[in-house]
Design a protein around this motif. Structure first.
Motif, PDB file in Angstrom:
ATOM      1  N   PHE A  64       0.878  -1.174   0.000  1.00 22.47           N
ATOM      2  CA  PHE A  64       0.000   0.000   0.000  1.00 22.47           C
ATOM      3  C   PHE A  64       0.913   1.222   0.000  1.00 22.47           C
ATOM      4  O   PHE A  64       1.742   1.367   0.911  1.00 22.47           O
ATOM      5  CB  PHE A  64      -0.888   0.023   1.243  1.00 22.47           C
ATOM      6  CG  PHE A  64      -2.130  -0.840   1.136  1.00 22.47           C
ATOM      7  CD1 PHE A  64      -2.183  -1.937   0.297  1.00 22.47           C
ATOM      8  CD2 PHE A  64      -3.254  -0.541   1.890  1.00 22.47           C
ATOM      9  CE1 PHE A  64      -3.320  -2.718   0.200  1.00 22.47           C
ATOM     10  CE2 PHE A  64      -4.409  -1.315   1.815  1.00 22.47           C
ATOM     11  CZ  PHE A  64      -4.446  -2.411   0.960  1.00 22.47           C
ATOM     12  N   SER A  92      -1.352  -1.012  -4.208  1.00 22.57           N
ATOM     13  CA  SER A  92      -2.580  -0.246  -4.056  1.00 22.57           C
ATOM     14  C   SER A  92      -2.134   1.184  -3.782  1.00 22.57           C
ATOM     15  O   SER A  92      -1.563   1.467  -2.728  1.00 22.57           O
ATOM     16  CB  SER A  92      -3.427  -0.784  -2.909  1.00 22.57           C
ATOM     17  OG  SER A  92      -4.627  -0.040  -2.795  1.00 22.57           O
ATOM     18  N   SER A  98      -6.532   7.386   3.281  1.00 25.36           N
ATOM     19  CA  SER A  98      -7.462   6.313   2.886  1.00 25.36           C
ATOM     20  C   SER A  98      -6.808   4.948   3.018  1.00 25.36           C
ATOM     21  O   SER A  98      -7.430   3.982   3.475  1.00 25.36           O
ATOM     22  CB  SER A  98      -7.938   6.523   1.450  1.00 25.36           C
ATOM     23  OG  SER A  98      -8.667   7.735   1.336  1.00 25.36           O
ATOM     24  N   LEU A  99      -5.536   4.863   2.623  1.00 21.17           N
ATOM     25  CA  LEU A  99      -4.814   3.598   2.726  1.00 21.17           C
ATOM     26  C   LEU A  99      -4.644   3.195   4.196  1.00 21.17           C
ATOM     27  O   LEU A  99      -4.814   2.021   4.547  1.00 21.17           O
ATOM     28  CB  LEU A  99      -3.443   3.714   2.059  1.00 21.17           C
ATOM     29  CG  LEU A  99      -3.441   3.959   0.547  1.00 21.17           C
ATOM     30  CD1 LEU A  99      -2.021   4.208   0.055  1.00 21.17           C
ATOM     31  CD2 LEU A  99      -4.065   2.790  -0.204  1.00 21.17           C
ATOM     32  N   ALA A 101      -6.570   4.029   6.670  1.00 20.26           N
ATOM     33  CA  ALA A 101      -7.875   3.603   7.169  1.00 20.26           C
ATOM     34  C   ALA A 101      -8.189   2.185   6.722  1.00 20.26           C
ATOM     35  O   ALA A 101      -8.768   1.391   7.480  1.00 20.26           O
ATOM     36  CB  ALA A 101      -8.958   4.561   6.680  1.00 20.26           C
ATOM     37  N   GLY A 102      -7.800   1.844   5.494  1.00 23.60           N
ATOM     38  CA  GLY A 102      -8.013   0.487   4.995  1.00 23.60           C
ATOM     39  C   GLY A 102      -7.233  -0.536   5.798  1.00 23.60           C
ATOM     40  O   GLY A 102      -7.745  -1.603   6.147  1.00 23.60           O
ATOM     41  N   ILE A 103      -5.982  -0.201   6.120  1.00 22.36           N
ATOM     42  CA  ILE A 103      -5.136  -1.119   6.887  1.00 22.36           C
ATOM     43  C   ILE A 103      -5.703  -1.346   8.282  1.00 22.36           C
ATOM     44  O   ILE A 103      -5.813  -2.486   8.747  1.00 22.36           O
ATOM     45  CB  ILE A 103      -3.695  -0.570   6.966  1.00 22.36           C
ATOM     46  CG1 ILE A 103      -3.040  -0.616   5.582  1.00 22.36           C
ATOM     47  CG2 ILE A 103      -2.865  -1.362   7.971  1.00 22.36           C
ATOM     48  CD1 ILE A 103      -1.756   0.185   5.481  1.00 22.36           C
ATOM     49  N   THR A 104      -6.080  -0.265   8.965  1.00 16.83           N
ATOM     50  CA  THR A 104      -6.630  -0.412  10.313  1.00 16.83           C
ATOM     51  C   THR A 104      -7.998  -1.090  10.285  1.00 16.83           C
ATOM     52  O   THR A 104      -8.434  -1.655  11.292  1.00 16.83           O
ATOM     53  CB  THR A 104      -6.751   0.949  11.016  1.00 16.83           C
ATOM     54  OG1 THR A 104      -7.586   1.827  10.239  1.00 16.83           O
ATOM     55  CG2 THR A 104      -5.386   1.586  11.188  1.00 16.83           C
ATOM     56  N   GLY A 105      -8.633  -1.072   9.111  1.00 19.61           N
ATOM     57  CA  GLY A 105      -9.924  -1.740   8.963  1.00 19.61           C
ATOM     58  C   GLY A 105      -9.804  -3.203   8.584  1.00 19.61           C
ATOM     59  O   GLY A 105     -10.808  -3.893   8.424  1.00 19.61           O
ATOM     60  N   ALA A 107      -7.750  -4.447   5.848  1.00 19.93           N
ATOM     61  CA  ALA A 107      -7.348  -4.743   4.464  1.00 19.93           C
ATOM     62  C   ALA A 107      -6.008  -5.475   4.466  1.00 19.93           C
ATOM     63  O   ALA A 107      -5.073  -5.059   5.151  1.00 19.93           O
ATOM     64  CB  ALA A 107      -7.249  -3.458   3.654  1.00 19.93           C
TER      65      ALA A 107
END
Length: 281
Positions: A64, A92, A98-99, A101-105, A107
């Motif tokens: 990412f 990605s 945004s990246l 947030a994706g990792i902590t979510g 992804a």
């Protein structure tokens, strides 16, 4: 048969039984050791981190990375795959916030390369990083204008002219935060026609002639070639962004993740990055 003879006979049979049992136990131990050795070898060869028992890398490594790294990291990805046959690097690219947030979510990713320490902190504060992030490059802002600079933009102050359509990155992403810092250093106020989600989106507005200028990174002006023209401004020196990189805690391919980070930090990696306009850490 006398009592003495019977005792001697029984003792002989007992001795033979113990010898046979001992031989059987030894054989079982040997077989068990062989089986254990085979299992260990098999586990090592199937590990995604090692690729093989010899330590050869294999499999996919997912990175990412900030949008501004797209061109240089794509080049490094090809070099990595060439250096390590059997590996594949998938990327990605996008706004660092945004990246993060994706990792902590949740992804799935192996490596995160952010355009600012602040967005990296989103990941480290959530406990999703493995180890301490390291700054591997820095980046400086530049004004992107239409080819030939028809509006004669020569400074950051020129962007405040009401006749100009100017685009900035969203304030939450690193390029937007840096632009706000530069404007603050120059004591300037600027109302853009739009705030874009990442630096590539801001630059595209100028390339498509939907905007007269955008405040982006020097690396993005470099990557755009003759589609835009770059204008330097002194306030950018007050808003240089450090780019940290880190392996993620839930990385599926730790061996390849470490190797990709090492490549970005190596002399060869730095040559590619500085050639794209990045500054050394």
């Amino acid at each position: 048969m006398t009592r003495t003879t019977r005792r001697t006979h029984r003792a002989g049979r007992t001795g033979r039984t113990l010898r046979v049992a001992g031989a059987g136990a030894a054989a079982l131990l040997a077989l068990s050791a062989c089986s254990s050795s085979d299992d260990d070898s098999s586990t090592g060869s199937d590990s995604p981190a090692s690729g093989s028992s010899s330590g050869k890398l294999s499999g996919t490594v997912t990175v990412f990375a900030a949008a501004s790294l797209k061109e240089s990291f794509t080049t490094l990805g090809k070099e990595f795959e060439k250096e390590h046959p059997g590996t594949k690097v998938t990327f990605s690219f996008g706004g660092s916030d945004s990246l993060a947030a994706g990792i902590t979510g949740g992804a799935p990713a192996d490596v995160f390369a952010s355009a600012s320490p602040r967005t990296m902190e989103i990941v480290t504060d959530a406990g999703d990083a493995s180890g301490t992030p390291a700054t591997f490059v820095r980046n400086q802002l530049q004004i992107a204008t239409l080819p030939g600079n028809p509006d004669k933009i020569a400074s950051l102050k020129d962007l405040t002219r009401s006749s100009l359509k100017v685009v900035l990155c969203d304030k939450e992403v690193p390029c937007g935060a840096a632009a706000q810092k530069a404007l603050g250093a120059g004591k300037l106020k600027l109302t853009p026609v739009s705030y874009e989600q990442d630096v590539k989106a801001a630059l595209t507005k100028v390339e498509l002639k939907e905007a007269d200028a955008a405040v982006v990174y020097k690396t993005d002006v470099h990557a755009a070639g003759d589609k835009v023209e770059g204008v330097e401004f002194p306030e950018s020196a007050d808003a240089i962004n450090d780019y940290p990189i880190v392996q993620l805690k839930n990385a599926q391919n730790t061996g390849a993740a470490k190797a990709f980070i090492a490549l970005a930090q190596s002399a060869d990696g730095q040559k590619v990055l500085t050639g794209a306009g990045f500054l050394k850490p």
